[in-house]
Every structure is written in C-alpha cells, then in structure tokens.
Scaffold this motif. Structure first.
Motif, short mmCIF file in Angstrom:
data_model
loop_
_atom_site.label_atom_id
_atom_site.label_comp_id
_atom_site.label_asym_id
_atom_site.label_seq_id
_atom_site.Cartn_x
_atom_site.Cartn_y
_atom_site.Cartn_z
N GLU A 193 14.65 10.07 -10.01
CA GLU A 193 14.43 9.13 -10.32
C GLU A 193 14.57 8.48 -11.57
OE1 GLU A 193 12.05 5.45 -9.54
OE2 GLU A 193 12.45 7.10 -8.36
N GLU A 246 17.67 1.60 -5.97
CA GLU A 246 17.23 1.94 -4.65
C GLU A 246 18.32 2.81 -4.22
OE1 GLU A 246 15.16 1.80 -1.23
OE2 GLU A 246 14.71 0.74 -3.29
N ARG A 269 17.73 6.35 -4.45
CA ARG A 269 16.47 7.04 -3.53
C ARG A 269 17.00 7.56 -2.25
NH1 ARG A 269 13.32 2.13 -5.94
NH2 ARG A 269 12.21 3.19 -7.64
N GLN A 274 16.72 11.20 -2.49
CA GLN A 274 15.25 11.61 -2.23
C GLN A 274 15.33 11.77 -0.67
OE1 GLN A 274 13.30 12.54 -4.50
NE2 GLN A 274 12.89 10.84 -6.16
#
Length: 258
Positions: A94, A224, A227, A230
């Motif tokens: 993040e 974005e 992510r 992730q």
C-alpha cells in the motif's frame, strides 16, 4: 593513452540480465516453497551448487532478496531467511502504491519529458509482444519482469523528484513491495497471465494520463495498479494446495498471520 573497455554486445548484456532474473525467481521460489525455511541460514556457494548457476547472478539475486526483505545479511557472511506478517506485506504494498501514485501525479502535473514518454511507450510495446503468447514460459516471464521494472523506473524518472524516489527505494526493501515481486509458480497459470494483461492495460492508462497531464487520474490508476500485487499474494496464500490440504502451502510458513 588510456583505452576504454568496449561495452558488452547487446545480446551478451541481455543474456546476463536474463540469467540474473532467472536466478532471482528460482531463489525466491525456493524460499516460498519452503525448501529454504524461515530462519534457516544460507550461503552463496551452497546456492550456486544447488541451482547450478554461476556466482555472479546468484550474488545479485541474494542481494536483491535482501533488499526485498526476504533475506537478512549476517555479520559474518551468508544470509538468513526472514519471516514477516501478512499485515507487514499489505502495508508495504500500500505504501509503495501511495508513493508511486504521487510520482505519477507529479509527472503529469510537471510535464514529462517527451523522450522519456517515448521510451515508456516503447517499453510497453515490448511488454505487449511478450504477452501476445498464449502462455508464458520461464523466458517470457523473465522478460516481463525486466520490462515491468523498466517501465516503473521510467515513471519515477518522469516525476523528476529524487527526494520521493529515495523514499520509495526504502519502501522497496520491504517484503513483496517491489513492482516485480512476483511468484514464479503463478506465472504459468492462465489466471496469472490474465492479471498481467490487466496490469499492462493499467500501464497504458497511467501513461496516457501522464501524457494528457491529468494528475489526479494518473495517481488513482497507479495506486490501483499496486493492488494487483495484493491479489497476487492472496492467490499464493489461498491456492489449490491450501484448499486440498489446509496448511500445506509452504509459503504460509514464512508469514505470521498476526
């Protein structure tokens, strides 16, 4: 009169870089597969013998994995495999997305140099060529990793902010925070390739936003984009091995749940 050593031919340079990427991917997978367990000590020579690769790419791979946070250098030589929490990884990714988003916004607002924009477009064209294959083998995936890293570096360069880039480089020393911190076992699945196609579309969008000097849009897309890392990590942690035999996914041994 001094003489300069001629630069290595492009093919030789590319071969060396590819060997280093392959060594990095192999070593990273040894750690994530559990073959090199958390807390275990490893030495350069032992890895050279195990992978059958020369010392130069192995040394580069060990240093890179130390920078990524997977390994810790020992005072008397060698390395130890680190363990880390799931939250640490999520926070690191993040934070990387936040700083990369800021750099993308600054690149758009300040006006990126045309020559660097052109280099970034050419880089994305080469990524398109790699992803044109129906599936990625080791060579294709290695090429993607190199080109992906190059594109992100070009975005950082466009922002012309050494101060923020220095902070970003610190973040990249955290586990899995690197834009190219992929897990090679995922590279050969259709789902993984689809994720790389989505990432490439985001590359195109953020470059378009920078070129159009749309700072807020460039920042949002880049945040974005991070992510996806992730999601990649979650795919590793919740893969088929875990479904069929809970706790069998070796990479889980490196990650403290809380």
């Amino acid at each position: 009169m001094d003489t300069l050593t001629p630069p290595a031919p492009a093919s030789e340079s590319t071969g060396t870089e590819s060997a280093q990427v392959r060594a990095l991917l192999q070593l990273r997978e040894l750690i994530l597969s559990g073959e090199l367990a958390g807390g275990s000590r490893i030495a350069e020579l032992a890895i050279v013998e195990r992978l059958g690769v020369s010392r130069t790419p192995i040394r580069a791979a060990l240093m890179r994995l130390e920078q990524e946070g997977l390994l810790q250098a020992l005072p008397n030589g060698g390395y130890v495999v680190q363990t880390f929490s799931e939250r640490d990884i999520a926070d690191a990714i993040e934070l990387r997305g936040t700083l990369e988003g800021l750099l993308a916004r600054l690149a758009a607002e300040r006006g990126a140099p045309g020559v660097v924009l052109a280099e970034a477009r050419q880089c994305l064209d080469r990524i398109d060529a790699v992803l044109a294959a129906p599936s990625l083998d080791d060579e294709g995936f290695s090429a993607y990793v190199v080109l992906n890293s190059e594109f992100h570096s070009l975005v950082w360069e466009m922002a012309d902010s050494p101060t923020i880039v220095r902070q970003l480089e610190k973040v990249l020393s955290l586990p899995f925070a690197s834009p190219s911190g992929f897990v090679v076992v995922q590279a050969h699945s259709s789902r993984a390739r689809d994720m790389l196609v989505v990432a490439q579309d985001q590359h195109r969008q953020v470059l378009d936003a920078i070129g159009q000097r749309e700072g807020a849009r460039a920042e949002a897309i880049m945040r974005e984009h991070s992510r996806l890392a992730q999601r990649n990590l979650q795919d590793v942690l919740s893969g088929p091995a875990r479904v069929h035999a809970p706790g069998a996914m070796p990479a889980l041994k490196l990650i403290r749940r809380r």
